[in-house]
Design a protein around this motif. Sequence first.
Motif, PDB file in Angstrom:
ATOM      1  N   PRO A   2       0.826  -1.208   0.000  1.00 27.83           N
ATOM      2  CA  PRO A   2       0.000   0.000   0.000  1.00 27.83           C
ATOM      3  C   PRO A   2       0.865   1.265   0.000  1.00 27.83           C
ATOM      4  N   ALA A   3       0.423   2.259  -0.720  1.00 27.00           N
ATOM      5  CA  ALA A   3       1.166   3.519  -0.800  1.00 27.00           C
ATOM      6  C   ALA A   3       1.364   4.145   0.577  1.00 27.00           C
ATOM      7  N   ALA A   4       0.449   3.922   1.495  1.00 30.32           N
ATOM      8  CA  ALA A   4       0.566   4.491   2.835  1.00 30.32           C
ATOM      9  C   ALA A   4       1.707   3.864   3.630  1.00 30.32           C
ATOM     10  N   SER A   5       2.250   2.743   3.135  1.00 39.20           N
ATOM     11  CA  SER A   5       3.318   2.042   3.839  1.00 39.20           C
ATOM     12  C   SER A   5       4.709   2.429   3.375  1.00 39.20           C
ATOM     13  N   VAL A   6       4.807   3.325   2.420  1.00 40.26           N
ATOM     14  CA  VAL A   6       6.115   3.718   1.894  1.00 40.26           C
ATOM     15  C   VAL A   6       6.265   5.230   1.934  1.00 40.26           C
TER      16      VAL A   6
END
Length: 92
Positions: A2-6
């Motif tokens: 997920p984009a929120a994890s990077v």
Amino acid sequence: MPAASVVPIPSGAGFAAASTLLMNALTARVALDLLALPAGRTVAVTGAAGAFGGYAVQLAKSDGLRVLADAAGGPPITLACSDCGIKQPTVS
């Protein structure tokens, strides 16, 4: 993933430096938060020229803490400490 994890690599940082940012910086942040020292107090950082120590020094200074820094080594270590904002490191 997920984009929120990077997060993006900070400008000027290489892959090696960026890969340690979260582990070392967040560990230093959590340690300082657990100490809960008010601005103006003193914190000692051993290994101040290392990855974790460098982050601890910079974060402590940004929290308004007085930093006593220690590092092992010679002139290269003194330079690394200077890069972290330490004016007179104790080098053993």
